[in-house]
Design an enzyme around this catalytic site. Sequence first.
Site, PDB file in Angstrom:
ATOM      1  N   GLN A 196       0.863  -1.287  -0.092  1.00  0.00           N
ATOM      2  CA  GLN A 196      -0.105   0.079  -0.097  1.00  0.00           C
ATOM      3  C   GLN A 196       0.773   1.227  -0.120  1.00  0.00           C
ATOM      4  O   GLN A 196       2.066   1.201   0.297  1.00  0.00           O
ATOM      5  CB  GLN A 196      -1.031  -0.070   1.271  1.00  0.00           C
ATOM      6  CG  GLN A 196      -1.949  -1.109   1.286  1.00  0.00           C
ATOM      7  CD  GLN A 196      -2.817  -1.077   2.641  1.00  0.00           C
ATOM      8  OE1 GLN A 196      -2.859  -1.861   3.335  1.00  0.00           O
ATOM      9  NE2 GLN A 196      -3.795   0.142   2.527  1.00  0.00           N
ATOM     10  N   HIS A 197       0.101   2.420  -0.247  1.00  0.00           N
ATOM     11  CA  HIS A 197       0.708   3.800  -0.182  1.00  0.00           C
ATOM     12  C   HIS A 197       1.626   4.164  -0.958  1.00  0.00           C
ATOM     13  O   HIS A 197       1.943   5.658  -0.905  1.00  0.00           O
ATOM     14  CB  HIS A 197       1.199   3.959   1.214  1.00  0.00           C
ATOM     15  CG  HIS A 197       0.397   3.473   2.527  1.00  0.00           C
ATOM     16  ND1 HIS A 197      -0.925   3.942   2.559  1.00  0.00           N
ATOM     17  CD2 HIS A 197       0.672   2.499   3.277  1.00  0.00           C
ATOM     18  CE1 HIS A 197      -1.376   3.380   3.625  1.00  0.00           C
ATOM     19  NE2 HIS A 197      -0.726   2.445   4.194  1.00  0.00           N
TER      20      HIS A 197
ATOM     21  N   ASP B  20      -2.434  -5.070  -0.442  1.00  0.00           N
ATOM     22  CA  ASP B  20      -2.118  -6.352   0.078  1.00  0.00           C
ATOM     23  C   ASP B  20      -2.658  -6.850   1.139  1.00  0.00           C
ATOM     24  O   ASP B  20      -3.100  -7.808   1.477  1.00  0.00           O
ATOM     25  CB  ASP B  20      -0.426  -6.419   0.076  1.00  0.00           C
ATOM     26  CG  ASP B  20       0.108  -5.530   1.181  1.00  0.00           C
ATOM     27  OD1 ASP B  20      -0.396  -4.633   1.829  1.00  0.00           O
ATOM     28  OD2 ASP B  20       1.486  -5.613   1.223  1.00  0.00           O
TER      29      ASP B  20
HETATM   30  O1  LIG Z   1       1.543   0.180   4.823  1.00  0.00           O
HETATM   31  C1  LIG Z   1       0.973  -0.946   4.984  1.00  0.00           C
HETATM   32  C2  LIG Z   1      -0.248  -0.924   5.411  1.00  0.00           C
HETATM   33  O2  LIG Z   1      -0.915   0.181   5.763  1.00  0.00           O
HETATM   34  C3  LIG Z   1       2.072  -2.305   4.783  1.00  0.00           C
HETATM   35  O3  LIG Z   1       1.165  -3.254   5.209  1.00  0.00           O
HETATM   36  C4  LIG Z   1       2.118  -2.256   3.105  1.00  0.00           C
HETATM   37  O4  LIG Z   1       1.143  -2.488   2.646  1.00  0.00           O
HETATM   38  C5  LIG Z   1       3.262  -3.366   2.842  1.00  0.00           C
HETATM   39  O5  LIG Z   1       3.275  -4.571   3.315  1.00  0.00           O
HETATM   40  P1  LIG Z   1       3.992  -5.647   3.274  1.00  0.00           P
HETATM   41  O6  LIG Z   1       4.761  -5.633   2.080  1.00  0.00           O
HETATM   42  O7  LIG Z   1       4.689  -5.799   4.574  1.00  0.00           O
HETATM   43  O8  LIG Z   1       3.080  -6.994   3.171  1.00  0.00           O
END
Ligand SMILES: O=C(CO)[C@@H](O)[C@H](O)COP(=O)(O)O
EC number: 2.7.1.17
Length: 485
Positions: free
Chosen positions: A71-72, A243
């Site tokens: 995300q983000h 994700d």
């Molecule tokens: O920033 C967040 C949720 O807000 C993280 O959960 C990212 O989405 C990255 O996820 P992973 O690569 O650790 O699964």
Amino acid sequence: MPLVAGVDSSTQSCKVVVRDAETGALVRQGRASHPDGTEVDPSAWWSALQTAIDAAGGLTDVAAVSVGGQQHGMVCLDEAGEVIRPALLWNDTRSAGAAAELVQEAGEGQAGRRFWADAVGSVPVASFTVTKLRWLARNEPANAARVAAVCLPHDWLTWRLAGAPGLDALRTDRSDASGTGYWSPATGEYRPDLLEQALGRVVRVPTVLGPTEAAGHLDLAALSGSGAAPGSGAALLGPGAGDNAAAGFGVGARPGDVVVSIGTSGTVFSVADTPAADPSGIVAGFADVTGRFLPLVCTLNAARVLDAAAAMLRVGLDELADLALAAPPGADGLVMVPYLEGERTPNRPDATGAVHGLTLRTSTPAHLARAAVEGMLCALADGLDALAAHGAEVRRVILVGGGARSAAVRRIAAQVFGCPVVVPPPGEYVADGAARQAAWLALGTGEAPSWTPSGVEEYAAEPVPGIRERYAQARELHLDRLAKG
Ligand SMILES: O=C(CO)[C@@H](O)[C@H](O)COP(=O)(O)O
Ligand SMILES: Nc1ncnc2c1ncn2[C@@H]1O[C@H](COP(=O)(O)OP(=O)(O)O)[C@@H](O)[C@H]1O
């Protein structure tokens, strides 16, 4: 039997699964690594996706594909659709000052936080895209001036799979839009005023699709070495997802389930019928894959705490688990505060980790291994409490992500969380959730196909309250990082 594909373009790697749309049976899969670092050229994700697709036997025979992604991350495109600078990822903390500024501009203290929570469901911290745009405007004005569109990792990969057909064709879904800081899960609308506040002007953003709306068609010619003619390929592209939302959908989380994912990030989330708006900023009020909501707590320090502990002890991850299980619960008072990458929840972008309670007795590899696992889990247990305080029902925890492969994490989680912990068989639940979304689209059914993971391991609640009590004493005791490094 129509086949569908799901992708997880996560922080550390890209995974592709090809599954039977009706039964969910795994047919093929592939993976490829991503580069390290908190800013990454998106072309590295595109290369990894193509490698993972090749390893999964290609996409010529699939009816639909969906992409789940970290995300983000801020992906800025110019008018020609070219990437302007490396993407700043969710775990890049350079925009912490920009986040504080944006919150303060909306009002002093609680008033500013309340404003953001009401406007977009979350109080922005450095992870959120809106803060990265403000950082760009302040620090790289020439790059900021070139931005014609901003999108997220999964949006960009979906667009590339469609053959990059112009900026107006950018698409996203509710779950990922809800992590930008300029889209409201409660109203389902963008907040161009907040985008403008951050960047200084409004730029194009992807159209937000509903759960079963197609984002276009896969253009096989976009995949290098496919030999396909431009525009060939009939597979539908799903809207994709962030994700965490994809993982929740992949494990089929139901009311009473709280999913804890231990990947690069640690996340704690559940599916809800109403949007969250937590002015403390601890719970982020995201949207889910199905049209509902996904209150979520995220830490920056999860599986990599175990990687770091294993490296310090010069052992592999399995040996680290054996060591951790050899020490007593609570590690005789040795506590690791796991802020190795700063922290997001609580919001301490400049914090460093610490080890407290060293004595001659606790100065052993086993105690340190145990303290690393317990510290990482205690931070997530704080998230579990926050989620419960915001109305989540916690009947059991479903544990997923790379860190759930550790026998010590699985066992100690039931002691730290104090509730039953179920662990689905090791798998790629983000990619599976994306594949399930693709199947929903391909089959055209009213309800999503029900694919339930079989062979889950169950750990009965085994609360050891002393572990969290000791951690609560230690977690405020840490140093900030040196100005450089
Ligand atoms: O920033 C967040 C949720 O807000 C993280 O959960 C990212 O989405 C990255 O996820 P992973 O690569 O650790 O699964
Ligand atoms: N057996 C294991 N014990 C502990 N950690 C593990 C184990 N297997 C994998 N991991 C860790 O899981 C992490 C990757 O998990 P993953 O969920 O794929 O992350 P992400 O989605 O953030 O890319 C890595 O840090 C890796 O070291």
